[in-house]
Enzyme design. Structure first.
Site, PDB file in Angstrom:
ATOM      1  N   ARG A 142       1.168   4.772  17.774  1.00 27.06           N
ATOM      2  CA  ARG A 142       2.201   5.708  18.196  1.00 27.06           C
ATOM      3  C   ARG A 142       2.114   7.058  17.491  1.00 27.06           C
ATOM      4  O   ARG A 142       2.975   7.902  17.688  1.00 27.06           O
ATOM      5  CB  ARG A 142       3.589   5.099  17.895  1.00 27.06           C
ATOM      6  CG  ARG A 142       3.833   3.788  18.597  1.00 27.06           C
ATOM      7  CD  ARG A 142       5.206   3.239  18.248  1.00 27.06           C
ATOM      8  NE  ARG A 142       5.402   3.138  16.807  1.00 27.06           N
ATOM      9  CZ  ARG A 142       4.975   2.126  16.072  1.00 27.06           C
ATOM     10  NH1 ARG A 142       4.323   1.122  16.644  1.00 27.06           N
ATOM     11  NH2 ARG A 142       5.196   2.100  14.776  1.00 27.06           N
ATOM     12  N   LYS A 190       3.078  -7.294  11.709  1.00 30.67           N
ATOM     13  CA  LYS A 190       2.470  -7.502  10.391  1.00 30.67           C
ATOM     14  C   LYS A 190       2.969  -8.796   9.766  1.00 30.67           C
ATOM     15  O   LYS A 190       4.159  -9.005   9.582  1.00 30.67           O
ATOM     16  CB  LYS A 190       2.782  -6.321   9.466  1.00 30.67           C
ATOM     17  CG  LYS A 190       2.100  -6.428   8.108  1.00 30.67           C
ATOM     18  CD  LYS A 190       2.274  -5.154   7.303  1.00 30.67           C
ATOM     19  CE  LYS A 190       1.617  -5.253   5.945  1.00 30.67           C
ATOM     20  NZ  LYS A 190       1.691  -3.988   5.176  1.00 30.67           N
ATOM     21  N   ARG A 204       0.831  -1.204   0.000  1.00 30.32           N
ATOM     22  CA  ARG A 204       0.000   0.000   0.000  1.00 30.32           C
ATOM     23  C   ARG A 204       0.860   1.246   0.000  1.00 30.32           C
ATOM     24  O   ARG A 204       1.985   1.258   0.447  1.00 30.32           O
ATOM     25  CB  ARG A 204      -0.917   0.016   1.231  1.00 30.32           C
ATOM     26  CG  ARG A 204      -2.007  -1.037   1.226  1.00 30.32           C
ATOM     27  CD  ARG A 204      -2.943  -0.848   2.406  1.00 30.32           C
ATOM     28  NE  ARG A 204      -3.684   0.394   2.313  1.00 30.32           N
ATOM     29  CZ  ARG A 204      -3.654   1.360   3.219  1.00 30.32           C
ATOM     30  NH1 ARG A 204      -2.870   1.250   4.277  1.00 30.32           N
ATOM     31  NH2 ARG A 204      -4.368   2.450   3.073  1.00 30.32           N
TER      32      ARG A 204
END
Length: 333
Positions: free
Chosen positions: A330, A196, A131
């Site tokens: 974060r 991930k 992405r």
């Protein structure tokens, strides 16, 4: 479309890689006999393997081996492990040794008028995409680099929430192997144990108000070497570290067995049919996050997703919905 009859350098190396895939020691003479070439020709081929991130071990007087072996993709093996429903839906399956990007190649196929229910896999991508233009690391013989083409009518409105439903399909495929700690991060990521594991990339072609085609790309980390892992610029998970021993062909078949039936019924069902499952796997549910969309950002508590797959945030200004962007705990994306 790339001419599949023209062999890439990796395709030329495929015969010797198939011999070395078992991880056992093979003498130069035995390799030469099997390939019908001289020992010098064998050595010339073996010298090229390091360029593709493959570690070759050489022992004087004994021969050569790939210490970790290779779990190569096979059309026959993938088909053998497909559910019957997916096998009926699948029109064509291509496995390449090396391409720039399976998504790009399938988009070219769609432009030529033949991409529906076509699946493309690659042992290695030289220019895999994630992405937002990010590079997706895809070394030879590891991980899953998979693209599926599908044609829809009804325009992009009928595809709302599709990327989230693809994430559900991948999570359900992993559940077949009892992979622990699988979660989904809005809108396109599959996480495992807080990092991930896989990403989803959707690309559209055609009339966005009527009949259009979608290429669904799935990249999943599986067996990355330490050297290759250094190229990844975010916390990542590797399936072989979490649940070792899952075969790439079996995993590919499981993903397709979940994904193809979902695509076939999505126009009728929509994301609403997958919303509850997605919500139970939501990595950031109830947590304070920052959402970044272009130059704009918002802070709020994740309150799930709506029936179209939009992210719901409880902000200081009330509940808001977002159809695009990237979230972070974060405040960094």
């Amino acid at each position: 479309m790339q001419d599949v009859a023209v062999k890439t350098p990796l395709e030329q190396l495929r015969p010797v890689l198939e011999l070395l895939a078992d991880g056992e020691m093979h003498s130069g003479e035995s390799l030469g006999n099997a390939l019908g070439v001289s020992r010098a020709a064998v050595w010339k081929q073996l010298q090229k393997l390091e360029h593709y991130g493959l570690t070759l071990e050489s022992v004087k007087g004994r021969g050569y081996r790939l210490p970790d072996g290779l779990d190569l993709l096979s059309e026959r093996a993938v088909n053998a492990h497909l559910d019957s429903s997916a096998r009926r839906l699948l029109r064509e399956l291509f496995i390449f040794d090396e391409v720039s990007s399976t998504n790009s190649l399938l988009l070219e196929r769609i432009e030529e008028g033949g991409g529906h229910a076509v699946v493309m896999l690659a042992e290695r991508q030289s220019a895999g995409r994630g992405r937002r233009g990010r590079n997706w690391v895809s070394p030879y013989g590891t991980s899953i680099s998979l693209s599926v083409g599908w044609e829809f009518s009804g325009g992009v409105q009928s595809l709302e929430g599709l990327s989230l439903a693809v994430g559900v399909a991948v999570a359900q495929a992993l559940a077949r192997f009892s992979v622990p700690g699988v979660r989904l991060k809005w809108p396109n990521d599959v996480w495992c144990q807080g990092r991930k594991l896989a990403g989803v990339l959707l690309e559209l072609k055609g009339d966005l108000t009527d009949r259009c085609s979608v290429v669904i790309g799935v990249g999943l980390n599986n067996g990355l070497s330490a050297k290759v892992a250094e190229e990844i610029d975010q916390p990542w998970a590797d399936l072989q570290q979490v649940r070792p021993g899952i075969g790439r062909n079996e995993l590919t078949a499981a993903i397709l067995s979940e994904l193809l039936p979902m695509l076939a019924t999505y126009p009728e069902k929509g994301f609403a049919a997958y919303r509850d499952t997605w919500s139970t796997l939501d990595q950031f549910a109830g947590q304070q996050v920052q959402l970044q969309s272009g130059s704009l950002s918002w802070r709020g508590v994740v309150a799930g997703v709506d029936e179209k797959g939009a992210l719901l945030l409880d902000t200081d200004d009330g509940k808001k919905s977002f159809h695009g962007g990237e979230i972070s705990l974060r405040g960094q994306v």
